[in-house]
Motif scaffolding. Structure first.
Motif, PDB file in Angstrom:
ATOM      1  N   MET C   1       0.839  -1.195   0.000  1.00  0.00           N
ATOM      2  CA  MET C   1       0.000   0.000   0.000  1.00  0.00           C
ATOM      3  C   MET C   1       0.869   1.238   0.000  1.00  0.00           C
ATOM      4  N   TYR C   2       0.472   2.191  -0.798  1.00  0.00           N
ATOM      5  CA  TYR C   2       1.271   3.403  -0.905  1.00  0.00           C
ATOM      6  C   TYR C   2       0.862   4.442   0.132  1.00  0.00           C
ATOM      7  N   ALA C   3      -0.246   4.187   0.823  1.00  0.00           N
ATOM      8  CA  ALA C   3      -0.671   5.111   1.870  1.00  0.00           C
ATOM      9  C   ALA C   3      -0.741   4.336   3.182  1.00  0.00           C
ATOM     10  N   GLN C   4      -0.022   4.812   4.168  1.00  0.00           N
ATOM     11  CA  GLN C   4       0.038   4.108   5.439  1.00  0.00           C
ATOM     12  C   GLN C   4      -0.379   5.050   6.560  1.00  0.00           C
ATOM     13  N   LEU C   5      -1.165   4.522   7.488  1.00  0.00           N
ATOM     14  CA  LEU C   5      -1.552   5.292   8.675  1.00  0.00           C
ATOM     15  C   LEU C   5      -2.140   6.662   8.336  1.00  0.00           C
ATOM     16  N   VAL C   6      -3.193   6.649   7.551  1.00  0.00           N
ATOM     17  CA  VAL C   6      -3.809   7.925   7.185  1.00  0.00           C
ATOM     18  C   VAL C   6      -4.749   8.388   8.293  1.00  0.00           C
ATOM     19  N   GLU C   7      -4.511   9.602   8.752  1.00  0.00           N
ATOM     20  CA  GLU C   7      -5.288  10.187   9.841  1.00  0.00           C
ATOM     21  C   GLU C   7      -6.648  10.648   9.303  1.00  0.00           C
ATOM     22  N   THR C   8      -7.740  10.289   9.998  1.00  0.00           N
ATOM     23  CA  THR C   8      -9.062  10.717   9.532  1.00  0.00           C
ATOM     24  C   THR C   8      -9.644  11.835  10.384  1.00  0.00           C
ATOM     25  N   GLY C   9      -9.040  12.049  11.547  1.00  0.00           N
ATOM     26  CA  GLY C   9      -9.567  13.067  12.446  1.00  0.00           C
ATOM     27  C   GLY C   9     -10.722  12.560  13.298  1.00  0.00           C
ATOM     28  N   GLN C  56      -0.378  11.319  -0.205  1.00  0.00           N
ATOM     29  CA  GLN C  56       0.608  10.336   0.242  1.00  0.00           C
ATOM     30  C   GLN C  56       0.889   9.310  -0.862  1.00  0.00           C
ATOM     31  N   HIS C  57      -0.181   8.930  -1.506  1.00  0.00           N
ATOM     32  CA  HIS C  57      -0.085   7.979  -2.614  1.00  0.00           C
ATOM     33  C   HIS C  57       0.723   8.603  -3.768  1.00  0.00           C
ATOM     34  N   ALA C  58       0.414   9.870  -4.073  1.00  0.00           N
ATOM     35  CA  ALA C  58       1.111  10.571  -5.158  1.00  0.00           C
ATOM     36  C   ALA C  58       2.588  10.770  -4.817  1.00  0.00           C
ATOM     37  N   HIS C  59       2.863  11.202  -3.576  1.00  0.00           N
ATOM     38  CA  HIS C  59       4.264  11.379  -3.162  1.00  0.00           C
ATOM     39  C   HIS C  59       5.027  10.059  -3.324  1.00  0.00           C
ATOM     40  N   SER C  60       4.352   8.963  -2.982  1.00  0.00           N
ATOM     41  CA  SER C  60       5.004   7.651  -3.063  1.00  0.00           C
ATOM     42  C   SER C  60       5.404   7.326  -4.496  1.00  0.00           C
ATOM     43  N   GLU C  61       4.514   7.648  -5.418  1.00  0.00           N
ATOM     44  CA  GLU C  61       4.835   7.390  -6.829  1.00  0.00           C
ATOM     45  C   GLU C  61       6.065   8.197  -7.246  1.00  0.00           C
ATOM     46  N   VAL C  62       6.095   9.455  -6.821  1.00  0.00           N
ATOM     47  CA  VAL C  62       7.173  10.343  -7.261  1.00  0.00           C
ATOM     48  C   VAL C  62       8.498   9.966  -6.589  1.00  0.00           C
ATOM     49  N   VAL C  63       8.463   9.771  -5.265  1.00  0.00           N
ATOM     50  CA  VAL C  63       9.690   9.362  -4.576  1.00  0.00           C
ATOM     51  C   VAL C  63      10.101   7.969  -5.076  1.00  0.00           C
ATOM     52  N   GLY C  64       9.107   7.178  -5.418  1.00  0.00           N
ATOM     53  CA  GLY C  64       9.361   5.818  -5.903  1.00  0.00           C
ATOM     54  C   GLY C  64      10.154   5.758  -7.199  1.00  0.00           C
ATOM     55  N   MET C  65      10.250   6.895  -7.900  1.00  0.00           N
ATOM     56  CA  MET C  65      11.084   6.912  -9.110  1.00  0.00           C
ATOM     57  C   MET C  65      12.565   6.779  -8.752  1.00  0.00           C
ATOM     58  N   LEU C  66      12.923   7.228  -7.555  1.00  0.00           N
ATOM     59  CA  LEU C  66      14.350   7.347  -7.235  1.00  0.00           C
ATOM     60  C   LEU C  66      15.084   6.015  -7.069  1.00  0.00           C
ATOM     61  N   LYS C 122       3.831  12.179   4.625  1.00  0.00           N
ATOM     62  CA  LYS C 122       4.356  10.814   4.530  1.00  0.00           C
ATOM     63  C   LYS C 122       4.364  10.334   3.087  1.00  0.00           C
ATOM     64  N   TYR C 123       5.161   9.313   2.852  1.00  0.00           N
ATOM     65  CA  TYR C 123       5.093   8.534   1.615  1.00  0.00           C
ATOM     66  C   TYR C 123       5.451   7.118   2.016  1.00  0.00           C
ATOM     67  N   SER C 124       5.239   6.177   1.122  1.00  0.00           N
ATOM     68  CA  SER C 124       5.403   4.785   1.523  1.00  0.00           C
ATOM     69  C   SER C 124       6.803   4.497   2.046  1.00  0.00           C
ATOM     70  N   SER C 125       6.856   3.762   3.163  1.00  0.00           N
ATOM     71  CA  SER C 125       8.126   3.441   3.817  1.00  0.00           C
ATOM     72  C   SER C 125       9.077   2.677   2.894  1.00  0.00           C
ATOM     73  N   ILE C 126       8.541   1.949   1.940  1.00  0.00           N
ATOM     74  CA  ILE C 126       9.368   1.071   1.106  1.00  0.00           C
ATOM     75  C   ILE C 126      10.451   1.827   0.346  1.00  0.00           C
ATOM     76  N   PHE C 127      10.154   3.074  -0.025  1.00  0.00           N
ATOM     77  CA  PHE C 127      11.103   3.786  -0.887  1.00  0.00           C
ATOM     78  C   PHE C 127      12.284   4.374  -0.131  1.00  0.00           C
ATOM     79  N   ASN C 128      12.299   4.117   1.176  1.00  0.00           N
ATOM     80  CA  ASN C 128      13.451   4.541   1.955  1.00  0.00           C
ATOM     81  C   ASN C 128      14.497   3.441   2.067  1.00  0.00           C
ATOM     82  N   TYR C 129      14.265   2.342   1.359  1.00  0.00           N
ATOM     83  CA  TYR C 129      15.278   1.288   1.324  1.00  0.00           C
ATOM     84  C   TYR C 129      16.117   1.450   0.058  1.00  0.00           C
ATOM     85  N   PRO C 130      17.392   1.114   0.153  1.00  0.00           N
ATOM     86  CA  PRO C 130      18.270   1.299  -1.021  1.00  0.00           C
ATOM     87  C   PRO C 130      18.094   0.171  -2.052  1.00  0.00           C
TER      88      PRO C 130
END
Lengths: 254, 93, 330
Positions: C1-9, C56-66, C122-130
């Motif tokens: 999942m590209y969105a984790q722990l989304v706050e709903t208020g 969060q989902h969009a950020h994940s896609e973009v950071v996921g390019m790296l 936030k963005y998905s935790s996965i993209f912080n791995y090398p």
């Protein structure tokens, strides 16, 4: 030089320039100045590497020494590479990136346009497909050159600097050598005088619209890429690009 | 505030079909919007024609107006082909 | 999942009786599977939750390019290079589809991106791995895109129209991503050298657990999960999705001839699912908090790109303005 030798040489030039410029654009992945530009840069890079593959495949058939397109791309050293020096210049800022693209696109566009009428049908076919892609590349890069030249003070300064930095590599785009002449005479490659004239015409037109000053026509030009004498940059480009093929020479499948 | 303007993108996927809304792009001008739309929304030959329209120039009906704007046509069944029963012998029309 | 722990208020779910007439009307629409569109009335919490989740989902896609961009200059063959470039380009495109959907909610793309660069989004935790070897390109496609697809297929039915339509488009385009990744691994396992096979197993060892973490922590009785489910922004629980992913992935893993770094992974005849070991949630929370291997590099790269590109975007605006004035003067 026989016509066949010249043809092999010429195909490698087309392929290598596409490949090296594509590689330079790949370096910008995730680093473009706007998200929309990520899409556009990768589009251009995809087109170029795709075209390189087509040229390499044809070259490999003619060279016929057991090397395929991948071997030609990933197992030749810098002195065997035949790309134009322009294409190996580093990205620096986006004005240099776009300036490099623009100077090359104008050359690429007129070259391919002529190649669609090549007496070599295989070349004409590859060129016809590539021309559609490159027409779009040229439209984009010339627009960016105009935006920068006629945009803000800063962008104008950066773009003029880019033109000045890159100018010494433009001579190679339009100065023919024996290979170019043999190709032209055989009706395979473009008329070299016409290519130079078209290139100058369009470059001057766009730079004028962009309120930029082109370099002098008789300026000193840095040439040699077409003969395998490159700037220091190419060695590093290849060290990165060919890393896996060189580090694992026994691997036949990837 | 976004630096570049927001444009809505409409793509005609095939000749003979209407342009359909597909999303939006950011661009400094219409020409750039067109190119960005082409690069983003037609990567897989999805289009033969593109429209780009500045988002802030679009007037949309509010959902609360649905009853006023659209319900009156609900009883105008004669606008629909299925209202007209034809004898089977007439064939497809 | 590209969105984790989304706050709903939400502190707790409102009962129908506690809802305002508008809220009730809205909830009934959602319950009846009628898509909510931008101009429809919606609770402020729904709007904000969607903005958080979609951005969060969009950020994940973009950071996921790296992590993939890390290998695009070193792809081993022309074919693999072209495939990887096309895939990365799709990711930029999917980021843009999602930002576009998010903007229909009145959010501003540049502002949301600014939050990302300030470390507030936030963005998905996965993209912080090398990505350390070429086989990572295979494992990312197979495991990371695979996990994302499991989630995104379900999200095609999410209640917000623009988000749902973006998901449909993304799912259609992403179908090749996972296959592309799996094929990289399969080709190396079948015809590769011992060194290449070791590369594949190494990539799986490193990415297996982080891929499972992508679905987020166990669903508790937290009001956030309940609220997202009630609004049908979320359609299945994290644990359900994770189980689906594992069940479909393990046979593929066996077919490769590789193993997972989980001694507890085994088929359970009774449940009809695979059992698996406990995820290291401490690591997950550490990575989310910024203590993953690459958090700093990822954000720095993205921030530099946008910051250093400011003059480019300004020039485009200035040029457009001049052109407009010239057209008016003419």
């Amino acid at each position: 030089m026989t016509q066949t030798e010249a043809l092999k040489e010429y195909l490698l030039r087309l392929a290598d320039s596409d490949m090296i410029l594509g590689q330079r654009l790949c370096e910008l992945c995730g680093k473009a100045p706007a998200l929309e530009e990520e899409m556009a840069l990768m589009n251009v890079a995809l087109d170029l590497v795709g075209q390189a593959r087509n040229w390499y495949e044809y070259a490999a058939e003619l060279i016929d020494d057991g090397r395929d397109a991948d071997k030609l791309a990933f197992r030749r050293d810098a002195h065997e590479y035949r790309n134009l020096l322009m294409t190996e210049q580093p990205n620096e800022d986006y004005a240099v990136t776009m300036g490099r693209q623009f100077f090359f696109d104008v050359y690429h566009y007129f070259t391919l346009k002529s190649l669609t009428e090549s007496s070599d049908e295989r070349i004409a076919g590859i060129a016809a497909k590539a021309l559609k892609e490159v027409t779009y590349h040229l439209r984009r890069s010339s627009e960016w050159v105009k935006r920068f030249g006629d945009g803000t003070e800063e962008s104008h300064r950066r773009m003029q600097d880019a033109v000045d930095i890159l100018w010494r590599f433009t001579g190679e785009l339009i100065t023919p050598d024996d290979t170019d002449r043999v190709m032209a005479e055989a009706g395979i490659g473009p008329d070299t005088d016409q290519l130079a004239k078209d290139w100058r015409g369009m470059v001057n037109e766009v730079l004028t619209q962009a309120t930029l000053t082109p370099g002098a026509e008789d300026a000193w030009m840095y040439m040699g890429g077409k003969h395998g004498e490159h700037t220091e940059h190419l060695g590093f480009i290849l060290a990165e690009m060919q890393f896996l093929q060189r580090a694992y020479p026994d691997a036949t499948t990837w | 505030m976004s630096e570049w303007r927001l444009y809505e993108v409409f793509v005609r996927s095939k000749h003979g079909l209407n342009h359909k809304h597909v999303g939006s792009v950011h661009a400094a001008d219409a020409e750039m919007a067109m190119e960005n739309a082409r690069d983003l929304y037609t990567r897989r030959n999805e289009g033969v024609s593109i429209w780009v329209v500045p988002s802030d120039t679009i007037t949309a009906s509010a959902s609360d107006e649905k009853e006023v704007l659209f319900d009156p046509s609900e009883d105008k069944v004669y606008r629909h082909a299925s209202f007209y029963k034809l004898p089977d012998e007439v064939g497809h029309m | 999942m590209y969105a984790q722990l989304v706050e709903t208020g939400a502190k707790r779910l409102k009962t129908k009786e506690e809802m305002s007439p508008e809220e009730r009307d809205f909830q009934e629409k959602v319950d009846a599977e009628t898509k909510i569109e931008p101009k429809n009335w919606m609770p402020e919490g729904y709007r904000k939750t969607l903005i958080r989740q979609i951005s969060q989902h969009a950020h994940s896609e973009v950071v996921g390019m790296l992590p993939e961009g890390n290998w695009v200059t070193r792809a081993p063959t022309l074919k693999r290079k072209l495939q990887l470039m096309a895939k990365i380009q799709d990711e930029a495109g999917h980021g843009l589809y999602l930002y576009s959907a998010m903007e229909t909610l009145g959010a501003d793309r540049d502002e949301e991106i600014e939050k990302l660069h300030q470390g507030k989004a936030k963005y998905s935790s996965i993209f912080n791995y090398p990505t350390l070897n070429w086989a990572d390109m295979g494992a990312v496609g197979w495991l990371v895109d695979g996990a994302a697809i499991v989630n995104q297929v379900v999200l095609q039915r999410t209640s917000y129209g623009p988000y749902s339509r973006a998901m449909i488009r993304i799912c259609k385009e992403e179908s090749f991503h996972q296959r592309q990744g799996y094929q990289i691994l399969l080709d190396m396992m079948r015809e590769g050298t011992e060194e290449q096979k070791a590369m594949v197993q190494d990539a799986i060892n490193r990415l297996w657990w982080p891929a499972l973490m992508m679905f987020g922590p166990h669903d508790d009785e937290s009001p956030n999960s309940q609220q997202s489910m009630a609004w049908k922004i979320k359609r299945k629980s994290n644990d359900e999705l994770r189980q689906m992913f594992i069940d479909q992935t393990v046979p593929q893993l066996e077919f490769l001839g590789c193993t997972a770094p989980d001694p507890d992974l085994k088929w359970n005849e009774e449940t009809g699912h695979y059992d698996f070991g406990e995820i290291n949630w401490q690591e997950f929370y550490d990575v989310l908090k910024g203590n993953g291997p690459c958090n700093r590099e990822r954000i720095k790269t993205r921030k530099n790109a946008i910051d250093e590109g400011a003059w480019v975007r300004e020039a485009a605006v200035a040029y457009a303005e001049k052109q407009k004035q010239r057209a008016q003067a003419a």
